[in-house]
Every structure is written in structure tokens, then in C-alpha cells.
Design a protein around this motif. Sequence first.
Motif, mmCIF file in Angstrom:
data_model
loop_
_atom_site.group_PDB
_atom_site.id
_atom_site.type_symbol
_atom_site.label_atom_id
_atom_site.label_comp_id
_atom_site.label_asym_id
_atom_site.label_seq_id
_atom_site.Cartn_x
_atom_site.Cartn_y
_atom_site.Cartn_z
ATOM 1 N N THR A 158 94.406 9.094 68.929
ATOM 2 C CA THR A 158 95.190 7.937 68.493
ATOM 3 C C THR A 158 94.265 6.776 68.176
ATOM 4 O O THR A 158 93.483 6.333 69.026
ATOM 5 C CB THR A 158 96.186 7.502 69.577
ATOM 6 N N PRO A 210 97.684 3.467 57.082
ATOM 7 C CA PRO A 210 98.726 2.584 57.628
ATOM 8 C C PRO A 210 98.186 1.210 58.024
ATOM 9 O O PRO A 210 98.875 0.193 57.855
ATOM 10 C CB PRO A 210 99.232 3.360 58.857
ATOM 11 N N HIS A 214 92.844 8.232 56.581
ATOM 12 C CA HIS A 214 93.123 8.192 58.010
ATOM 13 C C HIS A 214 93.632 6.822 58.478
ATOM 14 O O HIS A 214 94.483 6.745 59.371
ATOM 15 C CB HIS A 214 91.864 8.569 58.802
ATOM 16 N N TYR A 215 93.097 5.757 57.900
ATOM 17 C CA TYR A 215 93.512 4.412 58.315
ATOM 18 C C TYR A 215 94.409 3.729 57.283
ATOM 19 O O TYR A 215 94.556 2.508 57.274
ATOM 20 C CB TYR A 215 92.277 3.539 58.568
ATOM 21 N N CYS A 220 99.259 -1.509 65.706
ATOM 22 C CA CYS A 220 99.217 -0.423 64.723
ATOM 23 C C CYS A 220 98.588 0.789 65.381
ATOM 24 O O CYS A 220 97.397 0.788 65.691
ATOM 25 C CB CYS A 220 98.414 -0.846 63.492
ATOM 26 N N GLU A 221 99.401 1.805 65.644
ATOM 27 C CA GLU A 221 98.914 3.045 66.224
ATOM 28 C C GLU A 221 99.064 4.169 65.207
ATOM 29 O O GLU A 221 100.115 4.316 64.577
ATOM 30 C CB GLU A 221 99.668 3.396 67.504
ATOM 31 N N ILE A 222 98.005 4.950 65.057
ATOM 32 C CA ILE A 222 97.993 6.032 64.073
ATOM 33 C C ILE A 222 97.550 7.312 64.774
ATOM 34 O O ILE A 222 96.459 7.374 65.342
ATOM 35 C CB ILE A 222 97.022 5.728 62.920
#
Length: 286
Positions: free
Chosen positions: A274, A84, A81-82, A235-237
Motif C-alpha cells: 500500500t 491516483p 502506479h501513482y 491517498c492510499e493506493i
Amino acid sequence: MSRGRSDEKAAQPVGFPPVALGALRCPHCQSPFSQHGRALRCTSGHSFDQARQGYVNLMGSGVGDTKEMVTARDEFLSAGHYAPLARLVAHEAARDLRRDALVVDAGTGTGYYLAATLARAHAATGLGMDTSTAALRRAARAYPGIGAVAWDLWKPWPVQTGAADVIMNIFAPRNLIECHRVLRPDGTLVVVTPDSTHLSELRTYIDMLEVDADKLTRLDSSLQSQFSLTGRHDCEIELTLEPEDVHRVVHMGPNAYHVPPSALAAIRRTLTVTAAFVVSVYRREP
């Protein structure tokens, strides 16, 4: 990167990574360590056993994230999930590292971000510090070349002055005096903080801890006399979370102590949320 729960009982070779061992100092007398079987022993005779899982407890008893919190974090991060964020941290932390560089992860947790950094800088060594021995059991095996020690970050660190090329501080307490002391001149400090919008969609369903909107301003202000900002990245995921993922993301951090089980039990469908972070990169000033 983190290898998940299946590795919890994996054998750990005897031996602390030499570069990390050379950087450590005895917390009692500040003497250097050498390895004696499964123990680190300083020149004054103080000895600390290396646990079967590979970490060394230099602080004795203490507090830290519970086994349940660590399991939730490991499962959540291992799902990617994290990822990036891990790539961005690794890119900044591993930039131009020399062959025998030392990367200190202050508040390493399971070693997820430190492992990502060493995977990008294969010849570097990692030293992860955390109060949670449950987390350090995983951090010590997260990637070859990681030395993991239990230590309270608010106390003077058991690390020699100028030993680190990079210090990473990711969602952890910031001992800025020790960061400045332990970093070499012109060394790099990488700090990751949640943005004020982090997981904001979840707050519709759960009363979670708020993130201070002035966090970055206060961070820069606290660092300005000893560090200069050289880069900052958002940093947006976008995450698609099943109910069990929501449980993990809540229980992997401080919200575990604040969100009642009934609030999580009420979430029974997939949510799109997000994750929002800020990666700040600083250079140590003389």
C-alpha cells in the motif's frame, strides 16, 4: 503525464514558455530574461544556454538524483502506479486557475505531477525546478507549456516575487521563505508527504528508511505563520508489484542509497503493498 523513456531523444522546440520566462530572474543580478536563440539572456548580459532537451541550467554544477534513479522513477510512474495521486494533486492544484496562471513545481523531478496538473488546466504554464539535470531532461518534455530549470531549492529562487498562482512541493525540500515570497497573495501551496504507513509491507522484506509519524504536525507548525490549511486528503493506493517494480520503487528515491542490492535480489515474487500519501493544501497569508 510522463511519456516514458522513449521520449528521451525526442526533439525539443527552441523557446522557453513565455509566461515562465517572464517569471524568471537572473540568479546573478535579478534582472529579467529574454530569449536569444537557444539562450536566456538577462538585461545585464548574463547568458544561460537552453539544453537540447529544453531545460536551462541556472545553477552551474550541482548534485541531484542520478540517471539511474531518474530512470527507475520514470519507469515506475509511467506504469501508472501513482496515477491516483497525480489526479488528486492535479485536482487541487488546477482548481480555479486563471488563463495565464503559473504553476511552480519545486522539486519537479521528471515533471510527472506538473504534467498532470497542466493537462487539467490547459491554459496554465508550468515552471519546474530541480537539481537533477537527468530529471529535467524529461520534465522539459513532459507536457507542452513546461519550462524547466536546474536550481538548488535551498537558495533564493530565480523567480520574481508574487509570480506563482500555485506552488507544488511533492517529496521535495521545502523552502518556505521562498514559497511565501514567490506565491501571489491568496496563492495555493500543495504539499505531498508520505504517510507513516507508506509501503509498510515492503519493510517486512527490506530495511527501508522510516517515515516520521509526526511529519504532518511539524509541517503545519512550520507553515502556520505564513500559510493557512484549507484542505487535507489521504491517498492510499493498493499496488501489485513484480520484483522489477520493487526495484524501481526503492531506487527512485533516497532508499536507493540505503538498500543493498542483495536485499532486492531476494525478492522473487509478486508483492501487494500500500502506497500511502497525504496531500495538504494551504493558502498564502499576506
